[in-house]
Design a protein around this motif. Structure first.
Motif, PDB file in Angstrom:
ATOM      1  N   PHE A  23     -64.446  -4.123  -9.884  1.00  0.00           N
ATOM      2  CA  PHE A  23     -64.026  -3.235  -8.816  1.00  0.00           C
ATOM      3  C   PHE A  23     -62.676  -2.589  -9.099  1.00  0.00           C
ATOM      4  CE2 PHE A  23     -67.160  -5.894  -6.776  1.00  0.00           C
ATOM      5  CZ  PHE A  23     -67.879  -4.986  -6.019  1.00  0.00           C
ATOM      6  N   ALA A  24     -62.234  -2.684 -10.365  1.00  0.00           N
ATOM      7  CA  ALA A  24     -60.921  -2.135 -10.710  1.00  0.00           C
ATOM      8  C   ALA A  24     -60.872  -0.634 -10.502  1.00  0.00           C
ATOM      9  CB  ALA A  24     -60.584  -2.483 -12.153  1.00  0.00           C
ATOM     10  N   THR A  25     -62.008   0.051 -10.726  1.00  0.00           N
ATOM     11  CA  THR A  25     -62.046   1.494 -10.556  1.00  0.00           C
ATOM     12  C   THR A  25     -62.955   1.895  -9.403  1.00  0.00           C
ATOM     13  OG1 THR A  25     -63.805   1.645 -12.217  1.00  0.00           O
ATOM     14  CG2 THR A  25     -61.537   1.913 -12.984  1.00  0.00           C
ATOM     15  N   GLN A  26     -63.230   0.987  -8.484  1.00  0.00           N
ATOM     16  CA  GLN A  26     -64.105   1.305  -7.366  1.00  0.00           C
ATOM     17  C   GLN A  26     -63.482   2.373  -6.476  1.00  0.00           C
ATOM     18  OE1 GLN A  26     -64.621  -1.295  -3.819  1.00  0.00           O
ATOM     19  NE2 GLN A  26     -66.742  -1.478  -4.511  1.00  0.00           N
ATOM     20  N   LYS A  27     -64.260   3.394  -6.149  1.00  0.00           N
ATOM     21  CA  LYS A  27     -63.817   4.462  -5.264  1.00  0.00           C
ATOM     22  C   LYS A  27     -64.647   4.434  -3.982  1.00  0.00           C
ATOM     23  CE  LYS A  27     -60.878   6.323  -8.224  1.00  0.00           C
ATOM     24  NZ  LYS A  27     -59.449   6.598  -7.978  1.00  0.00           N
ATOM     25  N   LYS A  28     -64.061   4.927  -2.906  1.00  0.00           N
ATOM     26  CA  LYS A  28     -64.734   4.929  -1.610  1.00  0.00           C
ATOM     27  C   LYS A  28     -65.196   6.345  -1.255  1.00  0.00           C
ATOM     28  CE  LYS A  28     -63.305   2.332   1.728  1.00  0.00           C
ATOM     29  NZ  LYS A  28     -62.480   1.741   2.809  1.00  0.00           N
ATOM     30  N   PHE A  29     -66.500   6.448  -0.981  1.00  0.00           N
ATOM     31  CA  PHE A  29     -67.110   7.730  -0.625  1.00  0.00           C
ATOM     32  C   PHE A  29     -67.515   7.690   0.848  1.00  0.00           C
ATOM     33  CE2 PHE A  29     -67.426   7.511  -5.142  1.00  0.00           C
ATOM     34  CZ  PHE A  29     -67.463   8.818  -5.609  1.00  0.00           C
ATOM     35  N   LEU A  30     -67.177   8.740   1.583  1.00  0.00           N
ATOM     36  CA  LEU A  30     -67.534   8.845   2.998  1.00  0.00           C
ATOM     37  C   LEU A  30     -68.498  10.018   3.174  1.00  0.00           C
ATOM     38  CD1 LEU A  30     -67.050   7.824   5.914  1.00  0.00           C
ATOM     39  CD2 LEU A  30     -65.215   9.524   6.075  1.00  0.00           C
ATOM     40  N   PHE A  31     -69.713   9.725   3.665  1.00  0.00           N
ATOM     41  CA  PHE A  31     -70.711  10.751   3.933  1.00  0.00           C
ATOM     42  C   PHE A  31     -70.653  11.128   5.415  1.00  0.00           C
ATOM     43  CE2 PHE A  31     -72.163   9.057  -0.038  1.00  0.00           C
ATOM     44  CZ  PHE A  31     -72.921  10.051  -0.645  1.00  0.00           C
ATOM     45  N   ASP A  32     -70.475  12.408   5.683  1.00  0.00           N
ATOM     46  CA  ASP A  32     -70.341  12.873   7.057  1.00  0.00           C
ATOM     47  C   ASP A  32     -71.697  12.924   7.758  1.00  0.00           C
ATOM     48  OD1 ASP A  32     -69.284  13.975   9.380  1.00  0.00           O
ATOM     49  OD2 ASP A  32     -69.434  16.034   8.634  1.00  0.00           O
ATOM     50  N   ALA A  33     -71.798  12.257   8.919  1.00  0.00           N
ATOM     51  CA  ALA A  33     -72.969  12.382   9.795  1.00  0.00           C
ATOM     52  C   ALA A  33     -72.494  12.709  11.197  1.00  0.00           C
ATOM     53  CB  ALA A  33     -73.787  11.087   9.779  1.00  0.00           C
ATOM     54  N   LEU A  84     -74.411   5.792  -6.394  1.00  0.00           N
ATOM     55  CA  LEU A  84     -72.953   5.624  -6.421  1.00  0.00           C
ATOM     56  C   LEU A  84     -72.574   4.143  -6.401  1.00  0.00           C
ATOM     57  CD1 LEU A  84     -71.732   8.464  -4.028  1.00  0.00           C
ATOM     58  CD2 LEU A  84     -71.381   8.318  -6.505  1.00  0.00           C
ATOM     59  N   VAL A  85     -73.302   3.357  -5.617  1.00  0.00           N
ATOM     60  CA  VAL A  85     -73.026   1.912  -5.570  1.00  0.00           C
ATOM     61  C   VAL A  85     -73.355   1.272  -6.919  1.00  0.00           C
ATOM     62  CG1 VAL A  85     -73.615  -0.274  -4.458  1.00  0.00           C
ATOM     63  CG2 VAL A  85     -73.370   1.797  -3.077  1.00  0.00           C
ATOM     64  N   LYS A  86     -74.437   1.687  -7.532  1.00  0.00           N
ATOM     65  CA  LYS A  86     -74.795   1.147  -8.845  1.00  0.00           C
ATOM     66  C   LYS A  86     -73.720   1.447  -9.887  1.00  0.00           C
ATOM     67  CE  LYS A  86     -79.848   1.229  -8.394  1.00  0.00           C
ATOM     68  NZ  LYS A  86     -81.108   1.809  -8.916  1.00  0.00           N
ATOM     69  N   LEU A  87     -72.982   2.547  -9.674  1.00  0.00           N
ATOM     70  CA  LEU A  87     -71.899   2.913 -10.587  1.00  0.00           C
ATOM     71  C   LEU A  87     -70.592   2.200 -10.248  1.00  0.00           C
ATOM     72  CD1 LEU A  87     -72.625   6.745 -10.927  1.00  0.00           C
ATOM     73  CD2 LEU A  87     -72.903   4.998 -12.700  1.00  0.00           C
ATOM     74  N   GLY A  88     -70.657   1.255  -9.277  1.00  0.00           N
ATOM     75  CA  GLY A  88     -69.485   0.441  -8.958  1.00  0.00           C
ATOM     76  C   GLY A  88     -68.644   0.935  -7.813  1.00  0.00           C
ATOM     77  N   ASN A  89     -69.182   1.866  -7.013  1.00  0.00           N
ATOM     78  CA  ASN A  89     -68.409   2.434  -5.915  1.00  0.00           C
ATOM     79  C   ASN A  89     -68.852   1.895  -4.564  1.00  0.00           C
ATOM     80  OD1 ASN A  89     -66.875   4.487  -7.588  1.00  0.00           O
ATOM     81  ND2 ASN A  89     -68.982   5.034  -8.085  1.00  0.00           N
ATOM     82  N   TYR A  90     -68.186   2.339  -3.518  1.00  0.00           N
ATOM     83  CA  TYR A  90     -68.453   1.875  -2.154  1.00  0.00           C
ATOM     84  C   TYR A  90     -68.726   3.100  -1.288  1.00  0.00           C
ATOM     85  CZ  TYR A  90     -67.696  -0.531   2.311  1.00  0.00           C
ATOM     86  OH  TYR A  90     -67.835  -1.053   3.576  1.00  0.00           O
ATOM     87  N   VAL A  91     -69.740   3.010  -0.433  1.00  0.00           N
ATOM     88  CA  VAL A  91     -70.107   4.159   0.393  1.00  0.00           C
ATOM     89  C   VAL A  91     -70.134   3.780   1.870  1.00  0.00           C
ATOM     90  CG1 VAL A  91     -71.441   5.251  -1.450  1.00  0.00           C
ATOM     91  CG2 VAL A  91     -72.595   3.703   0.134  1.00  0.00           C
ATOM     92  N   LEU A 304     -64.831  14.352  -8.564  1.00  0.00           N
ATOM     93  CA  LEU A 304     -64.070  14.411  -7.311  1.00  0.00           C
ATOM     94  C   LEU A 304     -63.240  13.148  -7.105  1.00  0.00           C
ATOM     95  CD1 LEU A 304     -66.755  15.960  -4.927  1.00  0.00           C
ATOM     96  CD2 LEU A 304     -64.629  17.051  -5.669  1.00  0.00           C
ATOM     97  N   ALA A 305     -63.792  12.004  -7.522  1.00  0.00           N
ATOM     98  CA  ALA A 305     -63.101  10.723  -7.372  1.00  0.00           C
ATOM     99  C   ALA A 305     -62.135  10.448  -8.525  1.00  0.00           C
ATOM    100  CB  ALA A 305     -64.120   9.594  -7.272  1.00  0.00           C
ATOM    101  N   LYS A 306     -62.059  11.393  -9.466  1.00  0.00           N
ATOM    102  CA  LYS A 306     -61.161  11.283 -10.631  1.00  0.00           C
ATOM    103  C   LYS A 306     -61.534  10.086 -11.519  1.00  0.00           C
ATOM    104  CE  LYS A 306     -57.504  13.568  -8.033  1.00  0.00           C
ATOM    105  NZ  LYS A 306     -56.150  13.531  -7.451  1.00  0.00           N
ATOM    106  N   LEU A 307     -62.851   9.848 -11.603  1.00  0.00           N
ATOM    107  CA  LEU A 307     -63.356   8.777 -12.460  1.00  0.00           C
ATOM    108  C   LEU A 307     -63.859   9.301 -13.802  1.00  0.00           C
ATOM    109  CD1 LEU A 307     -65.353   6.616  -9.886  1.00  0.00           C
ATOM    110  CD2 LEU A 307     -63.325   5.901 -11.163  1.00  0.00           C
TER     111      LEU A 307
END
Length: 491
Positions: A23-33, A84-91, A304-307
C-alpha cells in the motif's frame, strides 16, 4: 522454544512489511454519484444496492484479488472500480447524501482526502461552492476525470445535460474561467476512430502501463475544443476519424492546472461494462473494440493519480545565509525548502512544486517534480525566514526522466537579479524575511527583537541563524540586510 518465538516474530514482521509495501503507493479514487448518475437509463457508479449507491462498495474491496470478476460489485462502472483495486488502489463513492467540498475538516469525504475525483455524466448542476471546491482540488494537486455524453442527454429532465453541467463548471467556478483550456461541444456523434496520438510518442495515457490505445469507440457522444491561449498544457489524445490532430474535434483531452491534472472524455459509453442494476439497458463499451477503452481509462486513472510518472529526482543546491557557519563550512541545521517550477513567460505561472530538506553538509535538496512536462522553467525557492529567490534570467531546461541539477551557490548570477550574498566562499540566499512579505525591513527586525526580549527558543522563524535561540546574532543579520534594502527580485 526461543527459536519458535523468533520464527513467529520474524513472520509477523515480514507480514507487516509486505502489507505496508503493498500500500506504499495506494491512491484513493472517489467516484461521484451525487449528481443523478443513476437517473433514467444511466448507471454510472461502481456499486449500488437496491438502486442506491453507498459510500463503500459491497462486498468490501479487501476481498478483491487478481481473479475477482467485475460482477463482484453491481454498477456499470464496476469493471473500472475493481480494476483500480487490483492495481493496489482504494475506491469510494460520493453518494447523493454526500457533499462536494475542499479543505472542509467537518466533511469526512472532503476532496482533500482523495487523489482522484471521477465525474461520469453529472446531470445536476454544481453549486457555486461545489465548483470552487472542484477547481481548487485540481489547482492544489488533485486529479479530475470529466466525462460527458451527447447533447440532450438530460437523464433527469431538469434542463441540464452533462455537457451543460460540465461547461458551467469550466466557465463559472469562482477560481478561474476556462482553467483547463478546453470546452465540451454540443453534439451527438458516433465513431470508431483510429485517429489516436501515436503511442511511439510515449504519452502515459495512450501508451501507459495498462497497454497501448490504438482505437476508440464513441456511441452517441460529443467532442471537445482546445484553446491553448487559456491553458498551454491542454492537449488532444483522440480525434474524430479523418480530421487533423489539432485543437478541434477531440474525443479525449488531457490538461494540467496548478499542480493537478485533468482528463476529459466526450462519451459515457466507453466506461460502461454492460452490467449493472436491473432495469437499465447497458452496453459493454469497456471491453468492445479490443478493450481499448479499458486501457485508456486505466492509464488515465494512473496518470491522474501520478502513478505513471517516470521521473528522476532533481537536485538543487542552496545555502541559507543565516544558517551558514563559515568556520565549519556547514549549516547550523538542516531545514525544509520548497521549490517551484514556474513558466519562463509572463505571468510566470506555477507549473509544479516540491519540497525537500537541505542537507547541512552538501547544501543539497532532492526534489521530486511529478507534474511538470518537459520545458524551460524558472526555479523559485521559498524558505521560512529567507528572501524568495528565483533562478537566473531565461529559465532552465527541464526534461522529464533526465537528471536536473541547479546550484545557487556557484556564482552571483545564478539568481535572478544577482539576488544572493557572498559569505565565506559561497553564495547564499538572504535571511531575515520573517513575515514573508518579500522585503527585509523594520517589521522583521521588530519580530526578532520581541522574541529575543522573551528569550524565545526552538524551531521558530525569528531564529535567523538556526542555533535554536533568538538573540542579538539573529537581529544583526536582519538589521544588516534591511540596511541594504534587501527584497525579492523576480521577473
Amino acid at each position: 522454544m526461543i527459536s519458535i518465538v523468533r520464527t513467529i516474530l520474524l513472520s509477523l514482521v515480514l507480514t507487516i512489511v509486505l502489507f505496508s509495501n503493498s500500500f506504499a503507493t495506494q491512491k484513493k479514487f472517489l467516484f461521484d454519484a451525487n449528481k443523478a448518475q443513476t437517473a433514467g437509463n444511466a448507471d454510472w457508479v461502481i456499486d449500488e444496492d437496491s438502486h442506491t449507491p453507498g459510500r463503500f462498495p459491497t462486498p468490501d474491496q479487501s476481498g478483491i484479488n487478481s481473479g475477482t470478476a467485475e460482477t463482484y460489485w453491481t454498477g456499470a462502472l464496476s469493471s473500472w472500480g475493481v480494476a483500480l483495486v487490483k492495481l493496489g488502489n482504494y475506491v469510494e463513492t460520493l453518494p447523493n447524501t454526500g457533499q462536494i467540498t475542499y479543505n472542509n475538516i467537518s466533511n469526512s469525504q472532503d476532496l482533500s482526502h482523495y487523489d482522484v475525483f471521477i465525474m461520469d455524466e453529472p446531470n445536476i448542476p454544481f453549486t457555486s461552492t461545489e465548483k470552487t471546491a472542484i477547481i481548487q482540488f485540481v489547482q492544489n494537486g488533485g486529479g479530475l476525470m470529466l466525462i460527458s455524453d451527447h447533447s440532450g442527454a438530460d437523464r433527469n429532465s431538469d434542463g441540464w445535460d452533462a455537457i451543460r453541467v460540465l461547461n458551467d463548471l469550466i466557465r463559472n467556478n469562482g477560481v478561474q474561467s476556462y482553467p483547463f483550456g478546453f470546452i465540451f461541444d454540443s453534439l451527438n456523434v458516433n465513431d470508431i476512430t483510429n485517429n489516436v496520438l501515436n503511442p511511439a510518442l510515449g504519452n502515459p495515457i495512450i501508451s501507459g502501463s495498462q497497454g497501448n490505445v490504438v482505437s476508440f469507440q464513441i456511441n452517441n457522444g460529443t467532442t471537445l475544443t482546445i484553446n491553448n491561449a487559456q491553458n498551454p498544457n491542454a492537449k488532444g489524445l483522440v480525434w474524430k476519424t479523418g480530421v487533423s490532430q489539432n485543437n478541434l474535434n477531440c474525443y479525449c483531452v488531457s490538461s494540467t492546472f496548478g499542480t493537478g491534472r485533468v482528463v476529459a472524455v466526450g462519451d459515457s459509453s466507453p466506461q460502461d461494462d454492460g452490467t449493472g442494476s436491473s432495469g437499465h439497458t447497458l452496453y459493454p463499451g469497456w471491453t468492445e473494440n479490443g478493450a481499448n477503452s479499458s486501457r485508456f481509462h486505466l492509464n488515465a486513472s494512473l496518470w491522474l493519480a501520478k502513478l505513471s510518472d517516470v521521473h528522476v529526482t532533481s537536485q538543487i543546491k542552496i545555502i541559507i545565509q543565516g544558517f551558514y557557519d563559515t568556520t565549519s563550512s556547514k549549516l547550523n541545521q538542516r531545514d525544509t525548502v520548497r521549490a517551484y517550477l514556474r513558466s519562463n513567460s509572463s505571468p510566470f505561472g506555477i507549473v509544479d512544486s516540491a519540497k525537500s530538506v537541505i542537507d547541512s553538509v552538501t547544501f543539497t535538496g532532492n526534489f521530486d517534480f511529478l507534474n511538470a512536462p518537459s520545458g524551460t522553467y524558472y526555479i523559485e525557492i521559498k524558505h521560512r525566514n529567507s528572501i524568495e529567490t528565483w533562478s537566473k534570467s531565461g529559465g532552465e531546461i527541464y526534461t522529464v526522466g533526465s537528471a536536473f541539477v541547479y546550484d545557487f551557490t556557484l556564482s552571483l548570477t545564478q539568481a535572478f537579479g544577482n539576488n544572493l550574498i557572498f559569505k565565506g566562499s559561497r553564495y547564499c540566499i538572504y535571511s531575515g524575511d520573517i513575515n514573508k512579505d518579500g522585503t527585509i525591513d523594520l517589521s522583521d527586525i521588530s519580530s526578532i527583537y520581541n522574541d529575543a526580549n522573551i528569550f524565545e527558543s526552538g524551531y521558530v522563524a525569528t531564529d535567523v541563524n538556526g542555533d535554536r535561540f533568538v538573540d542579538l546574532s539573529d537581529l544583526t543579520i536582519a538589521y544588516n540586510n534591511a540596511n541594504n534594502f534587501i527584497s525579492k527580485i523576480i521577473p
